[in-house]
Design a protein around this motif. Structure first.
Motif, PDB file in Angstrom:
ATOM      1  N   VAL A 120       0.840  -1.201   0.000  1.00  0.00           N
ATOM      2  CA  VAL A 120       0.000   0.000   0.000  1.00  0.00           C
ATOM      3  C   VAL A 120       0.873   1.248   0.000  1.00  0.00           C
ATOM      4  CG1 VAL A 120      -1.761   1.275   1.278  1.00  0.00           C
ATOM      5  CG2 VAL A 120      -1.880  -1.213   1.146  1.00  0.00           C
ATOM      6  N   GLN A 121       1.972   1.214   0.748  1.00  0.00           N
ATOM      7  CA  GLN A 121       2.881   2.354   0.771  1.00  0.00           C
ATOM      8  C   GLN A 121       3.478   2.610  -0.611  1.00  0.00           C
ATOM      9  OE1 GLN A 121       5.806   1.760   3.817  1.00  0.00           O
ATOM     10  NE2 GLN A 121       4.308   1.513   5.444  1.00  0.00           N
ATOM     11  N   GLU A 122       3.940   1.539  -1.262  1.00  0.00           N
ATOM     12  CA  GLU A 122       4.543   1.702  -2.583  1.00  0.00           C
ATOM     13  C   GLU A 122       3.502   2.138  -3.609  1.00  0.00           C
ATOM     14  OE1 GLU A 122       6.268  -2.091  -3.225  1.00  0.00           O
ATOM     15  OE2 GLU A 122       8.061  -1.679  -2.011  1.00  0.00           O
ATOM     16  N   ARG A 123       2.284   1.614  -3.476  1.00  0.00           N
ATOM     17  CA  ARG A 123       1.231   1.979  -4.421  1.00  0.00           C
ATOM     18  C   ARG A 123       0.817   3.435  -4.231  1.00  0.00           C
ATOM     19  NH1 ARG A 123      -2.804  -2.543  -4.331  1.00  0.00           N
ATOM     20  NH2 ARG A 123      -1.092  -3.591  -5.398  1.00  0.00           N
ATOM     21  N   ARG A 124       0.916   3.930  -3.003  1.00  0.00           N
ATOM     22  CA  ARG A 124       0.589   5.330  -2.757  1.00  0.00           C
ATOM     23  C   ARG A 124       1.547   6.240  -3.517  1.00  0.00           C
ATOM     24  NH1 ARG A 124       3.197   9.035   0.114  1.00  0.00           N
ATOM     25  NH2 ARG A 124       2.063  10.899   0.793  1.00  0.00           N
ATOM     26  N   SER A 125       2.839   5.903  -3.506  1.00  0.00           N
ATOM     27  CA  SER A 125       3.817   6.718  -4.234  1.00  0.00           C
ATOM     28  C   SER A 125       3.526   6.710  -5.729  1.00  0.00           C
ATOM     29  CB  SER A 125       5.231   6.189  -3.963  1.00  0.00           C
ATOM     30  OG  SER A 125       5.530   6.235  -2.588  1.00  0.00           O
ATOM     31  N   ALA A 126       3.231   5.526  -6.269  1.00  0.00           N
ATOM     32  CA  ALA A 126       2.902   5.438  -7.691  1.00  0.00           C
ATOM     33  C   ALA A 126       1.616   6.191  -7.998  1.00  0.00           C
ATOM     34  CB  ALA A 126       2.772   3.972  -8.103  1.00  0.00           C
ATOM     35  N   LEU A 127       0.669   6.142  -7.073  1.00  0.00           N
ATOM     36  CA  LEU A 127      -0.602   6.832  -7.270  1.00  0.00           C
ATOM     37  C   LEU A 127      -0.402   8.346  -7.273  1.00  0.00           C
ATOM     38  CD1 LEU A 127      -3.683   6.363  -7.517  1.00  0.00           C
ATOM     39  CD2 LEU A 127      -3.813   6.586  -5.043  1.00  0.00           C
ATOM     40  N   THR A 128       0.485   8.828  -6.425  1.00  0.00           N
ATOM     41  CA  THR A 128       0.764  10.268  -6.386  1.00  0.00           C
ATOM     42  C   THR A 128       1.357  10.743  -7.707  1.00  0.00           C
ATOM     43  OG1 THR A 128       1.134  10.181  -3.992  1.00  0.00           O
ATOM     44  CG2 THR A 128       2.026  12.073  -5.173  1.00  0.00           C
ATOM     45  N   ARG A 129       2.315   9.981  -8.225  1.00  0.00           N
ATOM     46  CA  ARG A 129       2.932  10.362  -9.507  1.00  0.00           C
ATOM     47  C   ARG A 129       1.920  10.299 -10.642  1.00  0.00           C
ATOM     48  NH1 ARG A 129       7.075   7.078  -7.273  1.00  0.00           N
ATOM     49  NH2 ARG A 129       6.346   5.318  -8.531  1.00  0.00           N
ATOM     50  N   THR A 143     -10.120  10.438 -12.650  1.00  0.00           N
ATOM     51  CA  THR A 143     -11.070   9.572 -11.962  1.00  0.00           C
ATOM     52  C   THR A 143     -10.359   8.302 -11.497  1.00  0.00           C
ATOM     53  OG1 THR A 143     -11.702   8.431 -13.998  1.00  0.00           O
ATOM     54  CG2 THR A 143     -12.913  10.439 -13.427  1.00  0.00           C
ATOM     55  N   VAL A 144     -11.058   7.529 -10.686  1.00  0.00           N
ATOM     56  CA  VAL A 144     -10.499   6.266 -10.203  1.00  0.00           C
ATOM     57  C   VAL A 144     -10.230   5.329 -11.371  1.00  0.00           C
ATOM     58  CG1 VAL A 144     -10.990   4.213  -8.822  1.00  0.00           C
ATOM     59  CG2 VAL A 144     -11.566   6.475  -7.932  1.00  0.00           C
ATOM     60  N   ALA A 145     -11.151   5.296 -12.332  1.00  0.00           N
ATOM     61  CA  ALA A 145     -10.979   4.419 -13.492  1.00  0.00           C
ATOM     62  C   ALA A 145      -9.756   4.828 -14.312  1.00  0.00           C
ATOM     63  CB  ALA A 145     -12.237   4.457 -14.356  1.00  0.00           C
ATOM     64  N   GLU A 146      -9.538   6.120 -14.483  1.00  0.00           N
ATOM     65  CA  GLU A 146      -8.382   6.595 -15.256  1.00  0.00           C
ATOM     66  C   GLU A 146      -7.074   6.277 -14.536  1.00  0.00           C
ATOM     67  OE1 GLU A 146     -10.575  10.393 -17.466  1.00  0.00           O
ATOM     68  OE2 GLU A 146      -9.581  10.632 -15.523  1.00  0.00           O
ATOM     69  N   LEU A 147      -7.076   6.396 -13.217  1.00  0.00           N
ATOM     70  CA  LEU A 147      -5.879   6.037 -12.451  1.00  0.00           C
ATOM     71  C   LEU A 147      -5.597   4.541 -12.550  1.00  0.00           C
ATOM     72  CD1 LEU A 147      -6.449   8.210  -9.257  1.00  0.00           C
ATOM     73  CD2 LEU A 147      -4.612   8.496 -10.933  1.00  0.00           C
ATOM     74  N   ALA A 148      -6.655   3.740 -12.538  1.00  0.00           N
ATOM     75  CA  ALA A 148      -6.482   2.294 -12.639  1.00  0.00           C
ATOM     76  C   ALA A 148      -5.870   1.913 -13.986  1.00  0.00           C
ATOM     77  CB  ALA A 148      -7.822   1.594 -12.439  1.00  0.00           C
ATOM     78  N   GLU A 155      -9.611  -1.016 -10.035  1.00  0.00           N
ATOM     79  CA  GLU A 155     -10.153   0.146  -9.339  1.00  0.00           C
ATOM     80  C   GLU A 155     -10.183  -0.091  -7.832  1.00  0.00           C
ATOM     81  OE1 GLU A 155     -13.831   1.556 -10.905  1.00  0.00           O
ATOM     82  OE2 GLU A 155     -13.207   1.391 -13.005  1.00  0.00           O
ATOM     83  N   GLU A 156     -10.396  -1.341  -7.419  1.00  0.00           N
ATOM     84  CA  GLU A 156     -10.381  -1.656  -5.988  1.00  0.00           C
ATOM     85  C   GLU A 156      -9.008  -1.380  -5.386  1.00  0.00           C
ATOM     86  OE1 GLU A 156     -11.622  -3.525  -8.331  1.00  0.00           O
ATOM     87  OE2 GLU A 156     -13.773  -3.516  -7.845  1.00  0.00           O
ATOM     88  N   GLU A 157      -7.952  -1.680  -6.137  1.00  0.00           N
ATOM     89  CA  GLU A 157      -6.600  -1.419  -5.643  1.00  0.00           C
ATOM     90  C   GLU A 157      -6.317   0.076  -5.575  1.00  0.00           C
ATOM     91  OE1 GLU A 157      -4.061  -5.316  -7.091  1.00  0.00           O
ATOM     92  OE2 GLU A 157      -4.671  -3.840  -8.603  1.00  0.00           O
ATOM     93  N   VAL A 158      -6.881   0.840  -6.500  1.00  0.00           N
ATOM     94  CA  VAL A 158      -6.738   2.300  -6.436  1.00  0.00           C
ATOM     95  C   VAL A 158      -7.422   2.843  -5.187  1.00  0.00           C
ATOM     96  CG1 VAL A 158      -7.342   4.483  -7.551  1.00  0.00           C
ATOM     97  CG2 VAL A 158      -6.522   2.565  -8.928  1.00  0.00           C
ATOM     98  N   LEU A 159      -8.628   2.362  -4.925  1.00  0.00           N
ATOM     99  CA  LEU A 159      -9.358   2.811  -3.738  1.00  0.00           C
ATOM    100  C   LEU A 159      -8.624   2.409  -2.465  1.00  0.00           C
ATOM    101  CD1 LEU A 159     -13.014   1.953  -4.851  1.00  0.00           C
ATOM    102  CD2 LEU A 159     -11.955   4.217  -4.730  1.00  0.00           C
ATOM    103  N   GLU A 160      -8.021   1.233  -2.469  1.00  0.00           N
ATOM    104  CA  GLU A 160      -7.251   0.791  -1.304  1.00  0.00           C
ATOM    105  C   GLU A 160      -6.061   1.714  -1.067  1.00  0.00           C
ATOM    106  OE1 GLU A 160      -5.416  -3.422   0.288  1.00  0.00           O
ATOM    107  OE2 GLU A 160      -4.913  -2.775  -1.745  1.00  0.00           O
ATOM    108  N   ALA A 161      -5.388   2.114  -2.149  1.00  0.00           N
ATOM    109  CA  ALA A 161      -4.247   3.016  -2.017  1.00  0.00           C
ATOM    110  C   ALA A 161      -4.687   4.392  -1.535  1.00  0.00           C
ATOM    111  CB  ALA A 161      -3.516   3.131  -3.354  1.00  0.00           C
TER     112      ALA A 161
END
Length: 258
Positions: A120-129, A143-148, A155-161
Motif C-alpha cells: 500500500v505504501q509503494e502503491r501510494r507513491s505510484a498513485l501520487t505520480r 477519476t479512479v478508473a483513469e488512475l487504474a 479500481e479496488e486497488e486504487v481505492l485501497e491506495a
C-alpha cells in the motif's frame, strides 16, 4: 574544439580520483587490521558528498534534511562494508541503489503515522505520480478508473491506495474544529451507549418472546422490570436497634434487647 575544464570540475575530478584510490587500497588491505579501519573511515568521508546529493533529491517531502543525510550516510556505510569488486560494477554503481534504498526504507518505516502494508505504501507513491501526470495532461483531477488504467491495476486497488494514504498523516484529537474554535475534534466523537446492548438483546429475544402466551409474556416482563437496576426500589433504612438495658416503652420486633 575541446573546452578546458573549469576549476570546479578539476577539483571534483581530483576528489573522485582520490576517493577511487582510497577505495582500491581499502579493498586490497587485509581484514581486521588497523590500516583497514583507517581506510574505511577515509573512504566513507570521501564519498559523503555522494550521500548528501542523494539525500537532497528527497528533500521537501516532510522530513528534515539532517535526518535524510544521516540516513543516506548509513546507506553509504553499508555500501562500503558490503562492496566487493567481484560484483562486476564500480563502487558508485553499487552505492547509489544502496543509499537510495536506505532513504526509501526510512520514509516507509518512519514517516507513516499508522503502519500499513508495504504494498500500500509503494502503491501510494505510484498513485501520487500518476495523479500529478494525469492532472497535467487532462487539466482536471483524474477519476479512479483513469488512475487504474494508468497504473494497470484494478479500481479496488486504487481505492485501497487512496484509503491507505490517509494513514500517512494523523490529525490530533486536540485540533480545533472548523465550526467552533473552542471545540476540539475529540469532543465530536461519540461515546459508548448502553442502549445498543438493550436493543441487541431485544432483537435476539424477540422471536422467543413471540412464541410465549400472553400470560407468560406478562410474567417475563414483570420479572425483567423487577430485576432491572433502573426500576429496582431502594432499600429502606434499617430500623435502629435498642441497645439500652432498660425496657423499651414500645416493645417491637425491631427493638429487642441485646
Amino acid at each position: 574544439m575541446d573546452v578546458a575544464p573549469t576549476r570546479g570540475e578539476q577539483v571534483r575530478q581530483a576528489a573522485d580520483e582520490d576517493a577511487a584510490a582510497l577505495l582500491a587500497e581499502y579493498v586490497r588491505t587485509e581484514v581486521d587490521t588497523a590500516r583497514r579501519q583507517e581506510l574505511r573511515t577515509e573512504v566513507i568521508r570521501a564519498f559523503l558528498p555522494l550521500a548528501r546529493n542523494l539525500a537532497l533529491r528527497y528533500h521537501g517531502r516532510g522530513e528534515p534534511l539532517d535526518d535524510l543525510v544521516q540516513t543516506a550516510t548509513i546507506g553509504l556505510i553499508n555500501a562500503v562494508d558490503r562492496f566487493d569488486p567481484g560484483f562486476g560494477i564500480d563502487f558508485v554503481g553499487y552505492a547509489v541503489p544502496t543509499i537510495t534504498g536506505e532513504i526509501k526504507r526510512h520514509f516507509r518505516d518512519r514517516t507513516w503515522a499508522l503502519r500499513v502494508p508495504r504494498r500500500v505504501q509503494e502503491r501510494r507513491s505510484a498513485l501520487t505520480r500518476a495523479t500529478q501526470f494525469l492532472t497535467h495532461r487532462l487539466e482536471r483531477s483524474p477519476t479512479v478508473a483513469e488512475l487504474a488504467v494508468e497504473l494497470d491495476i484494478s479500481e479496488e486497488e486504487v481505492l485501497e491506495a487512496l484509503e491507505g494514504a490517509r494513514a500517512y498523516h494523523a490529525v490530533s484529537l486536540s485540533t480545533p474544529t472548523a465550526v467552533n474554535q473552542d471545540t476540539e475534534l475529540g469532543d465530536t466523537l461519540g461515546q459508548l451507549d448502553d442502549e445498543y446492548e438493550r436493543v441487541e438483546l431485544h432483537l435476539a429475544l424477540g422471536p422467543a418472546l413471540a412464541a410465549l402466551t400472553e400470560r407468560e409474556q406478562k410474567v417475563v416482563s414483570l420479572a425483567s422490570t423487577a430485576t432491572s437496576p433502573r426500576h429496582r426500589s431502594p432499600r429502606a433504612p434499617a430500623s435502629p436497634r435498642c441497645t439500652s438495658a432498660a425496657p423499651c416503652p414500645r416493645r417491637s420486633r425491631s427493638c429487642a434487647p441485646t
